[in-house]
Motif scaffolding. Structure first.
Motif, PDB file in Angstrom:
ATOM      1  N   ASN A  25      21.451  17.808  26.156  1.00  0.00           N
ATOM      2  CA  ASN A  25      20.856  16.749  25.354  1.00  0.00           C
ATOM      3  C   ASN A  25      21.960  15.873  24.786  1.00  0.00           C
ATOM      4  OD1 ASN A  25      17.754  17.256  24.895  1.00  0.00           O
ATOM      5  ND2 ASN A  25      18.731  19.264  24.853  1.00  0.00           N
ATOM      6  N   LEU A  26      21.810  14.574  25.020  1.00  0.00           N
ATOM      7  CA  LEU A  26      22.775  13.608  24.515  1.00  0.00           C
ATOM      8  C   LEU A  26      22.020  12.467  23.858  1.00  0.00           C
ATOM      9  CD1 LEU A  26      25.631  12.354  24.281  1.00  0.00           C
ATOM     10  CD2 LEU A  26      25.227  11.332  26.552  1.00  0.00           C
ATOM     11  N   ASN A  27      22.332  12.192  22.593  1.00  0.00           N
ATOM     12  CA  ASN A  27      21.738  11.074  21.869  1.00  0.00           C
ATOM     13  C   ASN A  27      22.862  10.297  21.196  1.00  0.00           C
ATOM     14  OD1 ASN A  27      18.650  11.540  21.897  1.00  0.00           O
ATOM     15  ND2 ASN A  27      19.502  13.541  21.396  1.00  0.00           N
ATOM     16  N   LYS A  28      22.929   9.002  21.462  1.00  0.00           N
ATOM     17  CA  LYS A  28      24.003   8.197  20.859  1.00  0.00           C
ATOM     18  C   LYS A  28      23.564   6.745  20.729  1.00  0.00           C
ATOM     19  CE  LYS A  28      27.595   7.371  23.417  1.00  0.00           C
ATOM     20  NZ  LYS A  28      28.802   7.518  24.247  1.00  0.00           N
ATOM     21  N   ASP A  77      17.591   2.067  18.693  1.00  0.00           N
ATOM     22  CA  ASP A  77      19.041   1.917  18.882  1.00  0.00           C
ATOM     23  C   ASP A  77      19.688   3.212  19.351  1.00  0.00           C
ATOM     24  OD1 ASP A  77      18.934  -0.012  15.895  1.00  0.00           O
ATOM     25  OD2 ASP A  77      18.857  -0.733  17.948  1.00  0.00           O
ATOM     26  N   LYS A  78      19.091   3.824  20.368  1.00  0.00           N
ATOM     27  CA  LYS A  78      19.636   5.112  20.784  1.00  0.00           C
ATOM     28  C   LYS A  78      19.475   5.279  22.297  1.00  0.00           C
ATOM     29  CE  LYS A  78      19.357   8.560  18.052  1.00  0.00           C
ATOM     30  NZ  LYS A  78      18.918   9.716  17.224  1.00  0.00           N
ATOM     31  N   SER A 137      19.310   8.192  25.064  1.00  0.00           N
ATOM     32  CA  SER A 137      19.048   9.627  25.150  1.00  0.00           C
ATOM     33  C   SER A 137      19.046  10.056  26.609  1.00  0.00           C
ATOM     34  CB  SER A 137      17.707   9.980  24.501  1.00  0.00           C
ATOM     35  OG  SER A 137      16.643   9.333  25.159  1.00  0.00           O
ATOM     36  N   TYR A 171      16.126   4.640  26.636  1.00  0.00           N
ATOM     37  CA  TYR A 171      17.074   3.652  26.134  1.00  0.00           C
ATOM     38  C   TYR A 171      16.334   2.586  25.344  1.00  0.00           C
ATOM     39  CZ  TYR A 171      20.929   0.332  25.952  1.00  0.00           C
ATOM     40  OH  TYR A 171      21.914  -0.511  25.523  1.00  0.00           O
ATOM     41  N   SER A 227      28.651  20.850  22.268  1.00  0.00           N
ATOM     42  CA  SER A 227      27.949  19.851  21.460  1.00  0.00           C
ATOM     43  C   SER A 227      26.621  19.444  22.094  1.00  0.00           C
ATOM     44  CB  SER A 227      28.835  18.611  21.282  1.00  0.00           C
ATOM     45  OG  SER A 227      30.027  18.939  20.609  1.00  0.00           O
ATOM     46  N   TYR A 228      26.588  19.322  23.408  1.00  0.00           N
ATOM     47  CA  TYR A 228      25.400  18.814  24.083  1.00  0.00           C
ATOM     48  C   TYR A 228      24.713  19.846  24.971  1.00  0.00           C
ATOM     49  CZ  TYR A 228      27.966  14.578  22.832  1.00  0.00           C
ATOM     50  OH  TYR A 228      28.671  13.618  22.157  1.00  0.00           O
TER      51      TYR A 228
END
Length: 689
Positions: free
Chosen positions: A686-689, A173-174, A176, A205, A637-638
């Motif tokens: 880096n982005l993870n959500k 469920d992420k 990236s 994904y 943040s990223y």
């Protein structure tokens, strides 16, 4: 000489211990002001295990290198990471722009390199360390190193140990997204067409039970001029494109994925002008690596892990003649100057894990490897080399403090006769709550590779022929170690390990002169070769500081002892290392130091004087110190930045007093180590959500 080596090792060890102690004392004052709790956890390992578990519970002594360390080092290639590890040495082939590695004093053919548990195949069917620098470091989750006998589970190529490169996988469920750009000088050389330039981007994904991932990386090294003149370069330019794609499905019981890795690499070897012309060579490599892997739980006590890999590898040598006056370029004429060689390999591997009771677990498995090559440099009569193996091991834990893991491997080779069974036994004894003893023995068998049997290679620097009359290697390996948990709290932990090893190889395959022509190098069987050694490591971990320090001492068998019994049986070489990182959480800043002392490597050889008389002499490759310093800073943040100095001590070459010409080319003179003190700056998103 041995006494001097021992004193050198002691001095290096004392310096590392002193520096390590100073760091602890300094940090003790800093952490006293920190009232926050941090929990120091064991590493989770999977290499050679029945199922993933903490490293402290494994019967094997496993070293791990986390993704965070690779990133903090600003590594462009795996060699940057591994060369700071004890018992690991690299050497460079400057003509081909390649490197090779030894572990526990044994060469690359005795080191099993895996990607997600499957063999990494390099040129013409050799599964060893030669392809380490063809792995995308941006796609690595962690590296697990298991030293010592692993021949039952992974085959005899695992005599010296196993390096398992575990790649990144999307999380549940992420979404990236990541990207990295890094600019680096090559020594003092930097510019649009100088230095090192790296770019990478990836995306992953997960949608329900389906996950996907893709990555593209580009590494451009423009070479290093150094002291070379004109068009020549001391380090050859290299251009790499690495892409990968993955799609998988997982639920509560199963996980299956397909992955494709693609490599496109070009190494340029520009020649110097002689008589108005220069001979340029370009080595172009293309590799497709398909993997299909799956894990499933069949019943409550029975699970299965299976994998299939298909590798297609090709290498083209393009030789051109450049006219100095007009700049015209044309294909060069001459035997062997133009070549295309290709290789196909298929690997199938599977294991069943069955837990009969809390005391008894079983693991039967199969391991099949098929390989074939063709091309102008591979003998036309080269057959398929097929290796079929069945292995079985069981782990018996009569108490929580004792684990015994015996096993055996049955091998059928299409060309060579293997022993009826190759046995091994690994044991772990929890002597006290904080002291663990591990001991292992394994028998090994290795058939010669396609390259060693049928590969012929000639250029200005090499004259190498395969030897179809080679015999298979047989080996016996023993290792043991003590692990001591000196201190463990919710805030900090100190661990120490002392390991020893002994390897004895019969009919070891090595380079030698062809009996009918001393100008040609071929592969020969050495009747006997042995290595042994000791390695000590200490790790201190806290919320803000981690320090790893160690010393090793490795002995290599002196093959000339049969000619002179007064010579020592082993020649010894020391090593020491220190890896430290300190996190300043309030500032979002991390400071990192990576240090390795590689001691002088002695070797007895037969030399001939001006009168033609032969005598045994002691030669050596000088020792050297390598150090990197980096700092990482969270910008937003990223987004983060890494600034560093690589090869801080400015090492380029070390002296080698050998006069032996029995290798692929002359081994005397300076040995290339690095291209001097270099500076780099990298940005990571880096982005993870």
């Amino acid at each position: 000489m041995e006494a001097i080596s021992r004193l050198t090792t002691k001095a290096i060890g004392m310096r590392v211990v002193f520096l390590f102690t100073c760091l602890l004392v300094l940090h003790s004052g800093l952490v006293a002001q920190d009232s926050l709790k941090s929990y120091v956890m064991d590493d989770i390992v999977i290499t050679g295990q029945f199922e993933s578990q903490s490293a402290s519970r494994s019967v094997y002594q496993v070293r791990t290198i986390a993704m965070e360390r690779i990133q903090s080092q600003g590594a462009n290639r795996l060699q940057d990471v591994l060369q700071t590890e004890l018992n690991v040495r690299f050497s460079q082939d400057m003509a081909l722009g390649e490197s090779s590695m030894t572990l526990q004093g044994l060469g690359g053919q005795n080191i099993k390199v895996l990607i997600d548990g499957m063999p990494l195949i390099t040129r013409e069917g050799t599964s060893n360390s030669g392809a380490l620098n063809q792995v995308d470091v941006n796609n690595i989750e962690k590296i697990e190193i298991v030293e010592g006998p692993m021949s039952v589970v992974y085959g005899a190529d695992a005599l010296a140990g196993v390096i398992n490169i575990i790649t990144k996988k999307p999380e549940n469920d992420k979404l990236s997204l990541d990207a990295r750009v890094q600019e680096e000088s090559a020594g003092s050389e930097y510019g649009f067409d100088k230095g090192v330039h790296n770019q990478s981007m990836g995306a992953g994904y997960t949608l329900g039970k389906v996950y996907t991932q893709a990555r593209l990386s580009h590494n451009q090294f423009y070479g290093w001029q150094g002291n070379a003149e004109g068009r020549d370069k001391q380090w050859h330019p290299k251009n790499q494109w690495l892409t990968s794609g993955l799609v998988g499905f997982r639920n509560d019981k199963s996980n299956i994925f397909y992955k494709l890795d693609y490599l496109d690499e070009s190494i340029q070897n520009p020649g110097a002008f002689y008589g108005g012309e220069a001979l340029d060579q370009e080595y172009m490599t293309e590799r497709f690596n398909h993997q299909l892997q799956g894990q499933t739980r069949l019943f409550d006590k029975l699970s299965y892990n299976g994998a299939v890999s298909l590798i297609n590898f090709s290498r083209r040598t393009l030789t051109t003649t450049v006219d100095q006056e007009t700049g015209d370029v044309r294909l060069a004429l001459g035997a062997g100057l133009q070549d295309v060689s290709s290789y196909d390999g298929v690997s199938l591997r599977g294991t069943f894990q069955y837990q009969l009771s809390p005391q008894w677990s079983f693991q039967p498995g199969y391991d099949i490897n098929l390989e074939q090559g063709e091309g102008g440099r591979i003998s036309a009569d080269a057959p398929w080399l097929n290796d079929y193996a069945f292995f079985f091991s069981t782990e018996y834990t009569p108490t929580d403090r004792i684990s015994i893991r015996p096993g055996f491997r049955v091998i059928k080779n299409s060309v060579y006769q293997a022993p009826p069974a190759v046995p091994s036994i690994n044991t772990k004894f929890q002597l006290t709550d904080n002291l663990v003893l591990r001991a292992a023995y394994a028998r090994g068998f290795r058939a010669p590779s396609l390259r060693e049997l049928y590969f012929n290679f000639y250029d200005a620097s090499h004259s190498i022929e395969g030897n179809p009359d080679l015999e298979a290697e047989l080996s016996n390996s023993v290792n043991g170690g003590l692990s001591w948990k000196v201190m463990s709290t919710t805030k900090s932990r100190v661990d120490m390990t002392l390991n020893s090893f002994f390897n004895a190889v019969d009919n070891m395959i090595s380079y030698g002169q062809k009996p009918s022509n001393s100008l040609i190098t071929t592969y020969i069987n050495v009747d006997k070769f042995k290595t042994k050694g000791l390695m000590w490591n200490t790790t201190y971990t806290n919320k803000a500081l981690e320090v790893k320090a160690g010393v090793s001492y490795t002995g290599r068998y002196n093959q000339l002892i049969g000619d002179d019994s007064e010579l020592p049986e082993f020649t010894w070489a020391p090593e020491a290392n220190l890896v430290a990182n300190y996190q300043m959480a309030s500032a979002g800043l991390t400071l990192n130091v990576f240090y390795k002392y590689t001691g002088s490597l002695p070797n007895y050889e037969v030399s001939t004087d001006d009168t033609g008389s032969e005598a045994i002499r002691l030669a050596k490759i000088d020792g050297y110190h390598m150090m990197d310093f980096t700092t990482s800073k969270e910008l937003f943040s990223y987004l983060s930045a890494t600034l560093g100095v690589r090869n801080l001590l400015n090492v380029t070459n070390v002296n080698n007093t050998s006069t032996d010409t029995g290798g692929a080319h002359s081994t005397g003179g300076a040995r290339p180590i690095g291209y001097g003190r270099s500076y780099f700056l990298g940005l990571s998103f880096n982005l993870n959500k």
